[in-house]
Scaffold this active site. Structure first.
Site, short mmCIF file in Angstrom:
data_model
loop_
_atom_site.label_atom_id
_atom_site.label_comp_id
_atom_site.label_asym_id
_atom_site.label_seq_id
_atom_site.Cartn_x
_atom_site.Cartn_y
_atom_site.Cartn_z
N ASP A 9 0.86 -1.18 0.00
CA ASP A 9 0.00 0.00 0.00
C ASP A 9 0.90 1.23 0.00
O ASP A 9 2.11 1.14 0.29
CB ASP A 9 -0.88 -0.04 1.25
N ILE A 10 0.34 2.40 -0.29
CA ILE A 10 1.15 3.62 -0.31
C ILE A 10 0.99 4.43 0.97
O ILE A 10 1.88 4.50 1.81
CB ILE A 10 0.81 4.49 -1.54
N ASP A 11 -0.17 5.06 1.13
CA ASP A 11 -0.37 6.01 2.22
C ASP A 11 -0.42 5.31 3.58
O ASP A 11 -1.27 4.46 3.82
CB ASP A 11 -1.66 6.80 1.99
N GLY A 44 -5.47 2.57 -3.10
CA GLY A 44 -6.76 3.13 -3.44
C GLY A 44 -6.61 4.28 -4.41
O GLY A 44 -7.59 4.77 -4.98
N LYS A 185 -8.91 -4.69 -2.99
CA LYS A 185 -7.53 -4.98 -3.37
C LYS A 185 -7.31 -6.49 -3.51
O LYS A 185 -6.52 -6.93 -4.33
CB LYS A 185 -6.56 -4.40 -2.35
N ASP A 208 -2.16 -0.75 5.93
CA ASP A 208 -2.43 -0.09 7.21
C ASP A 208 -3.86 0.37 7.41
O ASP A 208 -4.29 0.63 8.52
CB ASP A 208 -1.52 1.14 7.36
#
Length: 259
Positions: A9-11, A44, A185, A208
């Site tokens: 994931d990124i954020d 997302g 996802k 997260d």
């Protein structure tokens, strides 16, 4: 070591609260690639809002729009747009409630309001270069993979009951993602696994947030960040350190991918 497929994931996972990528995370991902593993983003975000981090990490694989649009080595291998009729009905309903809606395809994002303070704050929190344009008809004659609504929980509008064919996932105090029901996802990751022919025991995922719960539940070797939502931690097999405490590097060591 058998070839692994590792999703990030990124954020809140790769990026910290300041939307910065810790150097240890960057170095760890390079090590994974040097070992011959496949590395992918699972976010997302839209494809056009992950260009910078993909360039920095040299990653060509991504599951975007919470699983609705999957690209592997530059090739679109899966897409799941929102039903056109459902999106039209949602637009009418949200307009009556005075809740702005934004439409996203793989190229751009357009909203049905020219300006809105809550919308600007939500998008601003992502620290992306692009802004939401104005085009209330953008959802017509296009494949829209994700939308988001601008409203607060205290507004007490039950969109899920009104639209069971859609899923609603909050990602900001002012904003909620809208997906096709059952889209996640996890679905996008399954498509990637099928494409690469990699068995479930060789797949890993780091996340997260609330939109990571399905992914962390689905992937056998799942890792929640130390700063993750408690529900995400409960869904994961492992819990690593906070993103700012070298959480990615520690987590990769925890699952045995790095030493």
């Amino acid at each position: 070591m058998s070839k692994k497929l590792v999703f990030f994931d990124i954020d809140g996972t790769l990026y910290n609260e300041e939307k910065k990528l810790p150097q240890s995370a960057k170095e760890s991902i390079q090590q994974l690639k040097d070992q011959g593993h496949e590395v992918a983003i699972a976010t997302g975000r839209s494809p056009f809002n992950i260009t910078e981090i993909r360039k920095e990490l040299e990653i060509d694989n991504y599951v975007s729009f919470n699983g609705q649009y999957v690209v592997l080595n530059g090739q679109v291998i899966y897409k799941n747009p929102i039903n056109t009729s459902a999106l039209k009905e949602l637009t009418n309903y949200s307009t009556k409630n005075q809740h702005p809606i934004v439409y996203l395809d793989h190229e751009d994002m357009k909203g049905n309001v020219e300006s809105h303070t809550m919308l600007e704050k939500a998008v601003g929190s992502l620290n992306v270069s692009g802004k939401v344009g104005y085009d209330p008809l953008y959802h017509q004659d296009r494949e829209i993979y994700q939308s988001f609504l601008i409203y607060r929980d205290e507004d007490q509008v039950d969109y899920k009951s009104a639209f069971p064919q859609l899923d609603f996932i909050r990602w900001h105090e002012y904003a909620v993602d809208v997906l096709p029901a059952g889209g996640s996802k996890a679905v996008g990751i399954q498509a990637a696994m099928n494409h690469f022919g990699i068995a479930p025991e060789h797949v890993y995922a780091f996340g997260d947030g609330l939109n990571d719960i399905e992914m962390l539940s689905f992937v056998k070797n799942s890792v929640a960040m130390g700063n993750a939502h408690e529900k995400a931690k409960s869904a994961a097999k492992y819990v690593t350190k906070h993103v700012d405490e070298d959480g990615i590097a520690y987590g990769l060591e925890l699952v045995g991918l790095l030493k």
